[in-house]
Enzyme design. Structure first.
Site, PDB file in Angstrom:
ATOM      1  N   GLY A 147      80.075 -63.554 -93.395  1.00  0.00           N
ATOM      2  CA  GLY A 147      80.638 -64.410 -92.360  1.00  0.00           C
ATOM      3  C   GLY A 147      82.146 -64.285 -92.190  1.00  0.00           C
ATOM      4  O   GLY A 147      82.701 -63.181 -92.135  1.00  0.00           O
ATOM      5  N   TYR A 161      79.409 -83.555 -95.064  1.00  0.00           N
ATOM      6  CA  TYR A 161      80.078 -82.264 -94.816  1.00  0.00           C
ATOM      7  C   TYR A 161      81.446 -82.516 -94.169  1.00  0.00           C
ATOM      8  O   TYR A 161      82.471 -81.980 -94.608  1.00  0.00           O
ATOM      9  CB  TYR A 161      79.198 -81.403 -93.909  1.00  0.00           C
ATOM     10  CG  TYR A 161      79.818 -80.072 -93.515  1.00  0.00           C
ATOM     11  CD1 TYR A 161      79.780 -78.977 -94.379  1.00  0.00           C
ATOM     12  CD2 TYR A 161      80.437 -79.900 -92.275  1.00  0.00           C
ATOM     13  CE1 TYR A 161      80.336 -77.749 -94.015  1.00  0.00           C
ATOM     14  CE2 TYR A 161      81.001 -78.684 -91.902  1.00  0.00           C
ATOM     15  CZ  TYR A 161      80.946 -77.615 -92.777  1.00  0.00           C
ATOM     16  OH  TYR A 161      81.510 -76.408 -92.413  1.00  0.00           O
TER      17      TYR A 161
HETATM   18  N1  LIG Z   1      80.085 -70.710 -89.278  1.00  0.00           N
HETATM   19  C1  LIG Z   1      80.501 -71.861 -88.761  1.00  0.00           C
HETATM   20  O1  LIG Z   1      80.017 -72.309 -87.717  1.00  0.00           O
HETATM   21  C2  LIG Z   1      81.611 -72.626 -89.439  1.00  0.00           C
HETATM   22  C3  LIG Z   1      82.205 -73.668 -88.722  1.00  0.00           C
HETATM   23  C4  LIG Z   1      83.240 -74.382 -89.316  1.00  0.00           C
HETATM   24  C5  LIG Z   1      83.664 -74.071 -90.596  1.00  0.00           C
HETATM   25  N2  LIG Z   1      83.060 -73.056 -91.270  1.00  0.00           N
HETATM   26  C6  LIG Z   1      83.551 -72.769 -92.616  1.00  0.00           C
HETATM   27  O2  LIG Z   1      83.833 -71.390 -92.744  1.00  0.00           O
HETATM   28  C7  LIG Z   1      83.700 -71.020 -94.118  1.00  0.00           C
HETATM   29  C8  LIG Z   1      82.844 -69.774 -94.214  1.00  0.00           C
HETATM   30  O3  LIG Z   1      81.560 -70.046 -93.725  1.00  0.00           O
HETATM   31  P1  LIG Z   1      80.661 -68.965 -92.969  1.00  0.00           P
HETATM   32  O4  LIG Z   1      80.228 -69.554 -91.714  1.00  0.00           O
HETATM   33  O5  LIG Z   1      81.331 -67.655 -92.999  1.00  0.00           O
HETATM   34  O6  LIG Z   1      79.369 -69.023 -93.925  1.00  0.00           O
HETATM   35  P2  LIG Z   1      78.651 -67.952 -94.852  1.00  0.00           P
HETATM   36  O7  LIG Z   1      78.425 -66.680 -94.103  1.00  0.00           O
HETATM   37  O8  LIG Z   1      77.489 -68.673 -95.417  1.00  0.00           O
HETATM   38  O9  LIG Z   1      79.729 -67.665 -95.975  1.00  0.00           O
HETATM   39  C9  LIG Z   1      79.990 -68.562 -97.009  1.00  0.00           C
HETATM   40  C10 LIG Z   1      80.287 -67.743 -98.249  1.00  0.00           C
HETATM   41  O10 LIG Z   1      80.651 -68.639 -99.299  1.00  0.00           O
HETATM   42  C11 LIG Z   1      79.978 -68.246-100.482  1.00  0.00           C
HETATM   43  N3  LIG Z   1      79.778 -69.425-101.311  1.00  0.00           N
HETATM   44  C12 LIG Z   1      79.067 -70.538-101.027  1.00  0.00           C
HETATM   45  N4  LIG Z   1      79.082 -71.371-102.062  1.00  0.00           N
HETATM   46  C13 LIG Z   1      79.844 -70.781-103.023  1.00  0.00           C
HETATM   47  C14 LIG Z   1      80.236 -71.151-104.326  1.00  0.00           C
HETATM   48  N5  LIG Z   1      79.828 -72.303-104.880  1.00  0.00           N
HETATM   49  N6  LIG Z   1      81.021 -70.310-105.019  1.00  0.00           N
HETATM   50  C15 LIG Z   1      81.426 -69.130-104.495  1.00  0.00           C
HETATM   51  N7  LIG Z   1      81.082 -68.727-103.269  1.00  0.00           N
HETATM   52  C16 LIG Z   1      80.286 -69.545-102.546  1.00  0.00           C
HETATM   53  C17 LIG Z   1      78.651 -67.639-100.005  1.00  0.00           C
HETATM   54  O11 LIG Z   1      78.150 -66.681-100.923  1.00  0.00           O
HETATM   55  P3  LIG Z   1      77.099 -67.099-102.058  1.00  0.00           P
HETATM   56  O12 LIG Z   1      76.054 -67.957-101.419  1.00  0.00           O
HETATM   57  O13 LIG Z   1      76.601 -65.780-102.571  1.00  0.00           O
HETATM   58  O14 LIG Z   1      77.877 -67.829-103.097  1.00  0.00           O
HETATM   59  C18 LIG Z   1      79.091 -66.938 -98.722  1.00  0.00           C
HETATM   60  O15 LIG Z   1      79.529 -65.630 -98.992  1.00  0.00           O
HETATM   61  C19 LIG Z   1      83.143 -72.239 -94.837  1.00  0.00           C
HETATM   62  O16 LIG Z   1      84.212 -72.944 -95.441  1.00  0.00           O
HETATM   63  C20 LIG Z   1      82.544 -73.050 -93.710  1.00  0.00           C
HETATM   64  O17 LIG Z   1      82.458 -74.420 -94.017  1.00  0.00           O
HETATM   65  C21 LIG Z   1      82.047 -72.318 -90.721  1.00  0.00           C
END
Ligand SMILES: NC(=O)c1ccc[n+]([C@@H]2O[C@H](COP(=O)([O-])OP(=O)(O)OC[C@H]3O[C@@H](n4cnc5c(N)ncnc54)[C@H](OP(=O)(O)O)[C@@H]3O)[C@@H](O)[C@H]2O)c1
Length: 247
Positions: free
Chosen positions: A17, A150
């Protein structure tokens, strides 16, 4: 010369992501990047895609001993950190009546405690004048039903940036927040929804967004690069949400 030549960056949750897109952009601009995540196989695949300037260290940000291992490895390899992107988080949603203790604890353990100690434990390695970017969400300023825990966790992230900016000013370490809106990443596949429900959620979010679509992880990565490199921006929350929370 590229703007991140010679820089060492750490990106938690860098295997997919927004973290992965940021790692790719940082490497393109000259940085060496350490990416982390809990799933070793996904991390290996990400490092294979990112190439020789990427380095994977598996670990869970909510486990302080694993953060110690991460920074011991960064210290051994590079001896310092120039840029930290504290991005790792999970998303889970439940209306108030369906919020159980484990939901609350998981979200706060990873998204709040994990992020805080990711920063605290990086500080001995951070260079004076370095940059820290915290990943929050536009959810922190919205009242979306079922997002209560969240969103509160993401509001805590925004709060940390204010305090840390003050506390780290003597070291000229800038702390900023990036707040993505709905962004096309694997996070939606982890919500326990059917493909059709995910599709409906994406459509709903796109309709609510003034720009009429959900974002791409590369667009948030560009904002993170800006926050990592602009020397006079501190303590801000940069929304990358197609205008959803600003109009
Ligand atoms: N996508 C959206 O719509 C959106 C919107 C607003 C904010 N965000 C924020 O953007 C950030 C990235 O999210 P994303 O959308 O790119 O999601 P994603 O593709 O699910 O990426 C999240 C990453 O964090 C890792 N992760 C989760 N829990 C972890 C832990 N306890 N320790 C270490 N690594 C961990 C996951 O890998 P593992 O599971 O292998 O650990 C994954 O690589 C987050 O902070 C999310 O809240 C996303």
């Amino acid at each position: 010369m590229a703007e991140l030549d010679g820089k060492i960056a750490v990106i938690t949750g860098g295997a997919s992501g927004i973290g992965l897109a940021t790692a790719a952009l940082f490497i393109e601009r000259g940085a060496e990047v350490v990416v982390t995540g809990r799933r070793a196989r996904e991390l290996e695949e990400a490092v294979a895609r990112l190439g020789a300037k990427s380095h994977g260290v598996a670990g869970d940000v909510s486990k302080l001993a694993e953060l110690d291992t991460l920074y011991a490895e960064v210290n051994r390899k590079f001896g310092r950190v120039d840029i930290l992107f504290a991005n790792a988080a999970i998303a889970e949603f439940a209306p108030i009546g369906a919020v159980f203790e484990d939901h609350f604890d998981r979200l706060f353990d990873i998204n709040v405690k994990g992020l805080f100690f990711t920063v605290q434990k990086a500080l001995p390695l951070m260079v004076d004048g370095g940059a820290i970017i915290l990943d929050s969400s536009n959810a922190s300023v919205e009242g979306t039903p079922a997002f209560g825990v969240y969103s509160a966790g993401k509001a805590a992230v925004r709060s940390f940036a204010r305090t840390l900016t003050s506390e780290l000013k003597e070291r000229r370490i800038r702390v900023n927040v990036v707040s993505p809106g709905a962004t096309e990443t694997p996070i939606y596949g982890k919500l326990g929804l059917s493909e059709r429900e995910v599709e409906e959620l994406r459509d709903y979010l796109a309709r609510r967004t003034p720009l009429g679509r959900i974002g791409r992880p590369e667009e948030t990565a560009q904002a993170v690069l800006f926050l990592a490199t602009n020397g006079y921006v501190a303590g801000v929350d940069l929304l990358v949400d197609g205008g959803m929370s600003s109009v």
